[in-house]
Design an enzyme around this catalytic site. Sequence first.
Site, short mmCIF file in Angstrom:
data_model
loop_
_atom_site.label_atom_id
_atom_site.label_comp_id
_atom_site.label_asym_id
_atom_site.label_seq_id
_atom_site.Cartn_x
_atom_site.Cartn_y
_atom_site.Cartn_z
CG HIS A 123 51.90 49.92 22.60
ND1 HIS A 123 51.17 50.91 22.00
CD2 HIS A 123 51.98 48.92 21.68
CE1 HIS A 123 50.82 50.53 20.78
NE2 HIS A 123 51.30 49.32 20.56
CB CYS A 145 51.14 55.82 22.06
SG CYS A 145 51.65 54.21 21.39
CG ASP A 204 46.85 28.52 36.74
OD1 ASP A 204 47.14 28.57 37.95
OD2 ASP A 204 47.71 28.60 35.84
CB SER A 205 43.99 23.88 38.58
OG SER A 205 44.80 23.36 37.54
N GLY A 206 47.07 25.15 38.87
CA GLY A 206 48.43 24.67 39.09
C GLY A 206 48.80 23.53 38.16
N GLY A 207 47.79 22.89 37.58
CA GLY A 207 48.06 21.71 36.76
C GLY A 207 48.90 22.01 35.53
CG ASP A 242 43.34 20.50 33.53
OD1 ASP A 242 44.12 21.10 34.30
OD2 ASP A 242 43.18 20.83 32.35
CB CYS A 302 48.15 53.61 20.53
SG CYS A 302 48.13 52.80 22.14
CG ASP A 308 45.03 32.70 29.97
OD1 ASP A 308 46.26 32.50 30.14
OD2 ASP A 308 44.21 31.77 29.81
CB CYS A 337 49.01 53.16 25.64
SG CYS A 337 50.63 53.22 24.82
N GLY A 361 44.06 21.89 27.44
CA GLY A 361 44.73 20.76 26.81
C GLY A 361 45.35 21.13 25.48
#
Lengths: 407, 407
Positions: B370, B344, B100-103, B172, B339, B298, B341, B249
């Site tokens: 998991h 599991c 990301d931009s850090g903003g 931003d 599952c 994300d 994973c 935002g």
Amino acid sequence: MPQTIPYPGFGFDILHRDPASRARVGRLTTPHGTIETPNFIFCGTKASVKGVTPAQLREERTDIILSNTYHLMIQPGAETVARLGGLHRFMGWDGPMLTDSGGYQIFAMGHGSVADEIKGRRSQVREKTLLRISEEGAEFRSYTNGEKLFLTPERSVDIQRKLGADLVVQLDECTPYHVDRDYTARSMRMSHRWGDRSLAEFVRGGGLSANGLPQAMYGIVQGGVYPDLRRESAEYTADRPFFATAVGGSLGAHKDQMVEVVAMAMPHVHPDRPVHLLGIGGIVDIFAGVALGIDTFDCVSPTRIARHGWALMPGVPGERLNLRNARFREDADPIDPACDCHACRRFSRGYIHHLLKAGEMLALQLVSLHNIAVMNRLMREVREAIRTGTLDAARRRWVAPAATVKA
Amino acid sequence: MPQTIPYPGFGFDILHRDPASRARVGRLTTPHGTIETPNFIFCGTKASVKGVTPAQLREERTDIILSNTYHLMIQPGAETVARLGGLHRFMGWDGPMLTDSGGYQIFAMGHGSVADEIKGRRSQVREKTLLRISEEGAEFRSYTNGEKLFLTPERSVDIQRKLGADLVVQLDECTPYHVDRDYTARSMRMSHRWGDRSLAEFVRGGGLSANGLPQAMYGIVQGGVYPDLRRESAEYTADRPFFATAVGGSLGAHKDQMVEVVAMAMPHVHPDRPVHLLGIGGIVDIFAGVALGIDTFDCVSPTRIARHGWALMPGVPGERLNLRNARFREDADPIDPACDCHACRRFSRGYIHHLLKAGEMLALQLVSLHNIAVMNRLMREVREAIRTGTLDAARRRWVAPAATVKA
């Protein structure tokens, strides 16, 4: 109590002996597999080697682990572990496993600082979790909820039966360094009586865990720093039908005294049984112990120091690097270019330094994997060195010259 | 600034469209590999997805991760990461990656609670790490040592070039929920000017990371909860040669408003570019976002809730089980029998419950694995559902009926 106990599924064969010392290569068989000795037993105190999975332990070529009866009897409780299939299934480890008797932690927490004292680091801190030691057993408070608990030799064997490890240990009183000879002697003899009661309870249970697999019992050598007591205790264990021997109790005030204390006991332990040295795991100590005839070691140190950013490193002063040190900030090398552990194959010192500074959990996992791999490599090289009569050369590769070793 | 930017090594192909919604299956190509969308981007905030190795991420079928410019510019610093070969090599992840931009963090930490406010959870807590926002950029204090730092669009692009992720994001101002329409509009238009400066700096650097690989830039849609502003901002990003669009935002006061806000923007974003929804990752949110045309999501939530013992579980109220609950104490089942994973396949709820109660790090690792596996399975099933026109049925399998969903 019978003169002998069969221990089906267990065995110990001595394959090679070092003509220059008491060192030996052996093969220790359990119902969950066979390991070569000398070997190192990693501590999975609360049914987990901190921060790593059993699959990762195996990837780093781990042969054997232990868990602590004291912690598990309090949480989650031996009955819960038994209902969930025993400790192997519970924690997902299918290899050989040892549980201790619970005694060490009762006395360590009871005296507040016995862990330090057993290794010679004196301290005046005292807590009151240990309420009373009597011939019958030890009364203490749970460290989680203050509940009063009572551990007897019989109860320790019963708990270890429910936990279901392969190798189990008699209850003993773990005397600290600061007590006098009289206390040590009286305590040692009580531990011998506790050993007899442990064996009797073991036989009464058919030598089987709660899930029906055979177990094998270690007797413990006590006697503090007194040669005649160490001999008496070693002879006691040799005279009883224990499967194996563990050297416990106070090992003196410093590393040299530890070697002396172990040397007092070793000529008198049963020569054909595996011998475990409780709680010792420095690289230099392992070379000393192996030369005295020790077959297995355990210590929390490799994984505990990892959580502080210390990476084990052969041949450097202090046996380790402090990866928190600023000099590693932009170091693109792996922790040890000669190491083939997951951490060294994939990550730089610079990255691990960053993770440590950032407080990222992954640091602890990666340094733990490295230290586990190093201990396993050490033990493989020790075994090979015994086979080829090159133990001194191996020691020189692994241990920095004494003058530069930091305390 | 050019009208177009070539973005060599990058591509986005829309492979299937859902006739009943704006949902689509796409293929996003980067120099570190191609992923199918919709997909979920796991947060490796400080260059580590907390508690798990890249090999474990891959084992749980993770396609793409992100790291945070704000954290990395402060520690270890972009120059250090560049000297150690860039973020991919530094953290041992060879797949697609976004920074990301850090903003977001500057404003989140600056306002004290903007993370809550962006998701509509109001709070009065304020800290003073954000010192000043001006046309030029944002001045703030390092959270580690109080040092004054200044982030401009140009500096953000430069840092992201040194970090070397594939997908980078314009700076931003991330406006919180509590500000008024006027502030939101002025801030949005400044963010657009920052977007232009970000693109200009990106072009000036040749579109290449410090280690010479091409990167691609996301423009960000701001505009708060105001339909005309969201439209204006979406049109701004569509008019500029960004590779892709991110919706950022304030997304409103509650989940329904989040859906409304995203719906305001989506008809106006560039239809052929990948669209990322910043910071959103609940299962129900993902179904809503996908239906609106979102391609990637994300959120720290899957791994953050894992560290509190919450295991993601399709179809249950609240989307998760609390493994600390006493009812799991002797539960021999895996977290989710359906599952596959690592957690599991190998461990019981009873064991993980024990690890959580005992404070063992391994618990956090296992529940994280998991939750990562669940998110990746969710996204695979979402893609398959779009292909087969069965998104509603998939939603019913994954999301409990609304009446029983806990807040």
